[in-house]
Design an enzyme around this catalytic site. Structure first.
Site, PDB file in Angstrom:
ATOM      1  N   LYS A  11       0.827  -1.211   0.000  1.00 52.04           N
ATOM      2  CA  LYS A  11       0.000   0.000   0.000  1.00 52.04           C
ATOM      3  C   LYS A  11       0.866   1.269   0.000  1.00 52.04           C
ATOM      4  CE  LYS A  11      -3.913  -2.317   2.268  1.00 52.04           C
ATOM      5  NZ  LYS A  11      -4.846  -2.253   3.438  1.00 52.04           N
ATOM      6  N   TYR A  51     -12.706  -1.645  -3.125  1.00 49.48           N
ATOM      7  CA  TYR A  51     -13.156  -1.760  -1.738  1.00 49.48           C
ATOM      8  C   TYR A  51     -14.668  -1.577  -1.591  1.00 49.48           C
ATOM      9  CZ  TYR A  51      -8.362  -1.995   0.021  1.00 49.48           C
ATOM     10  OH  TYR A  51      -7.073  -2.388   0.310  1.00 49.48           O
ATOM     11  N   ASN A 114      -1.895   0.006   6.961  1.00 46.48           N
ATOM     12  CA  ASN A 114      -1.372  -1.276   7.428  1.00 46.48           C
ATOM     13  C   ASN A 114      -0.526  -2.026   6.389  1.00 46.48           C
ATOM     14  OD1 ASN A 114      -3.449  -2.018   5.801  1.00 46.48           O
ATOM     15  ND2 ASN A 114      -4.670  -3.033   7.373  1.00 46.48           N
ATOM     16  N   HIS A 117      -2.129  -5.460   1.498  1.00 49.32           N
ATOM     17  CA  HIS A 117      -3.426  -6.116   1.282  1.00 49.32           C
ATOM     18  C   HIS A 117      -3.173  -7.586   0.989  1.00 49.32           C
ATOM     19  CE1 HIS A 117      -7.429  -6.986  -0.340  1.00 49.32           C
ATOM     20  NE2 HIS A 117      -6.805  -7.616  -1.326  1.00 49.32           N
ATOM     21  N   GLU A 128      -9.511  -9.890  -7.857  1.00 53.39           N
ATOM     22  CA  GLU A 128      -8.575  -8.793  -7.591  1.00 53.39           C
ATOM     23  C   GLU A 128      -7.360  -8.863  -8.512  1.00 53.39           C
ATOM     24  OE1 GLU A 128      -9.972  -8.502  -2.909  1.00 53.39           O
ATOM     25  OE2 GLU A 128      -7.920  -9.189  -3.363  1.00 53.39           O
TER      26      GLU A 128
HETATM   27  N1  UDP Z   1      -9.492  -0.370   7.566  1.00 46.20           N
HETATM   28  C1  UDP Z   1      -9.565   0.826   8.272  1.00 46.20           C
HETATM   29  N2  UDP Z   1     -10.201   0.841   9.484  1.00 46.20           N
HETATM   30  C2  UDP Z   1     -10.782  -0.273  10.018  1.00 46.20           C
HETATM   31  C3  UDP Z   1     -10.716  -1.475   9.303  1.00 46.20           C
HETATM   32  C4  UDP Z   1     -10.072  -1.495   8.077  1.00 46.20           C
HETATM   33  O1  UDP Z   1      -9.057   1.849   7.810  1.00 46.20           O
HETATM   34  O2  UDP Z   1     -11.353  -0.192  11.115  1.00 46.20           O
HETATM   35  C5  UDP Z   1      -8.799  -0.389   6.256  1.00 46.20           C
HETATM   36  C6  UDP Z   1      -7.454  -1.099   6.332  1.00 46.20           C
HETATM   37  O3  UDP Z   1      -6.559  -0.459   5.413  1.00 46.20           O
HETATM   38  C7  UDP Z   1      -7.817  -2.497   5.878  1.00 46.20           C
HETATM   39  C8  UDP Z   1      -8.850  -2.202   4.790  1.00 46.20           C
HETATM   40  O4  UDP Z   1      -9.600  -1.112   5.325  1.00 46.20           O
HETATM   41  O5  UDP Z   1      -6.698  -3.207   5.402  1.00 46.20           O
HETATM   42  C9  UDP Z   1      -9.769  -3.340   4.459  1.00 46.20           C
HETATM   43  O6  UDP Z   1     -10.385  -3.808   5.662  1.00 46.20           O
HETATM   44  P1  UDP Z   1     -10.530  -5.363   5.943  1.00 46.20           P
HETATM   45  O7  UDP Z   1     -11.434  -5.502   7.122  1.00 46.20           O
HETATM   46  O8  UDP Z   1     -10.913  -6.069   4.683  1.00 46.20           O
HETATM   47  O9  UDP Z   1      -9.064  -5.772   6.419  1.00 46.20           O
HETATM   48  P2  UDP Z   1      -7.944  -6.674   5.710  1.00 46.20           P
HETATM   49  O10 UDP Z   1      -8.660  -7.741   4.907  1.00 46.20           O
HETATM   50  O11 UDP Z   1      -7.110  -5.744   4.850  1.00 46.20           O
HETATM   51  O12 UDP Z   1      -7.145  -7.249   6.850  1.00 46.20           O
HETATM   52 MG    MG Z   2     -10.176  -7.608   3.552  1.00 43.78          MG
END
Ligand code: UDP
Ligand code: MG
Length: 139
Positions: A11, A51, A114, A117, A128
């Site tokens: 990212k 997203y 974080n 992805h 994707e």
């Molecule tokens: N995210 C965020 N706040 C939250 C949860 C998720 O900003 O409370 C962002 C974060 O960058 C995350 C992305 O949204 O990686 C997608 O969320 P998901 O729950 O799918 O997490 P992932 O699959 O990436 O672990």
């Molecule tokens: Mg996710």
């Protein structure tokens, strides 16, 4: 359906911090073969589409701004049990909860920024990967 592939993005925060090489090295050292790879930048429309599942969540707008603010590295990875093993390698969404040695523990700053992805299912890995790569870019 191909079940030995997953899709990842390094990212914008990871790219900004100069961590492309270190993260790709960890991915390779963990047994994943890179079969597609590019430095690219998502448009607002790209990020909203990618997203879309989160569009009702309070963080959606910030997530789109973050994911479009600079280049990302997109990649398709191959390994037995790729989706699940890659989710283990990256660690929990919130780096504060991520296990020692995981990519998010090592390289991520917060639950929003974080670092990486990882696809959450074989079906989404295929969707994707196809979102970012043409067939001739996948080896
Ligand atoms: N995210 C965020 N706040 C939250 C949860 C998720 O900003 O409370 C962002 C974060 O960058 C995350 C992305 O949204 O990686 C997608 O969320 P998901 O729950 O799918 O997490 P992932 O699959 O990436 O672990
Ligand atoms: Mg996710």
């Amino acid at each position: 359906m191909v079940t030995n592939r997953t899709f990842t993005m390094l990212k914008p925060d990871a790219v900004e911090k100069g961590n492309i090489g270190a993260i790709l090295d960890k991915i390779s050292a963990s047994g994943f073969k890179i079969i597609a790879l590019k430095l690219t930048q998502m448009t607002t429309n790209d990020a909203k589409t990618f997203y879309a599942i989160h569009k009702e969540r309070p963080f959606y707008g910030e997530l789109v701004d973050y994911m479009t603010r600079g280049p990302i590295v997109a990649a398709i990875l191959e390994k037995d049990n790729a989706v699940e093993d890659f989710r283990t390698l990256i660690g929990a969404t919130n780096p504060a909860d991520a296990a020692e040695g995981t990519i998010r523990k090592l390289f991520a700053d917060s639950i929003s920024e974080n670092a990486v992805h990882g696809s959450d299912s074989n079906e989404n890995a295929a969707i994707e990967g196809a979102f970012h790569f043409a067939g001739r870019e996948i080896f």
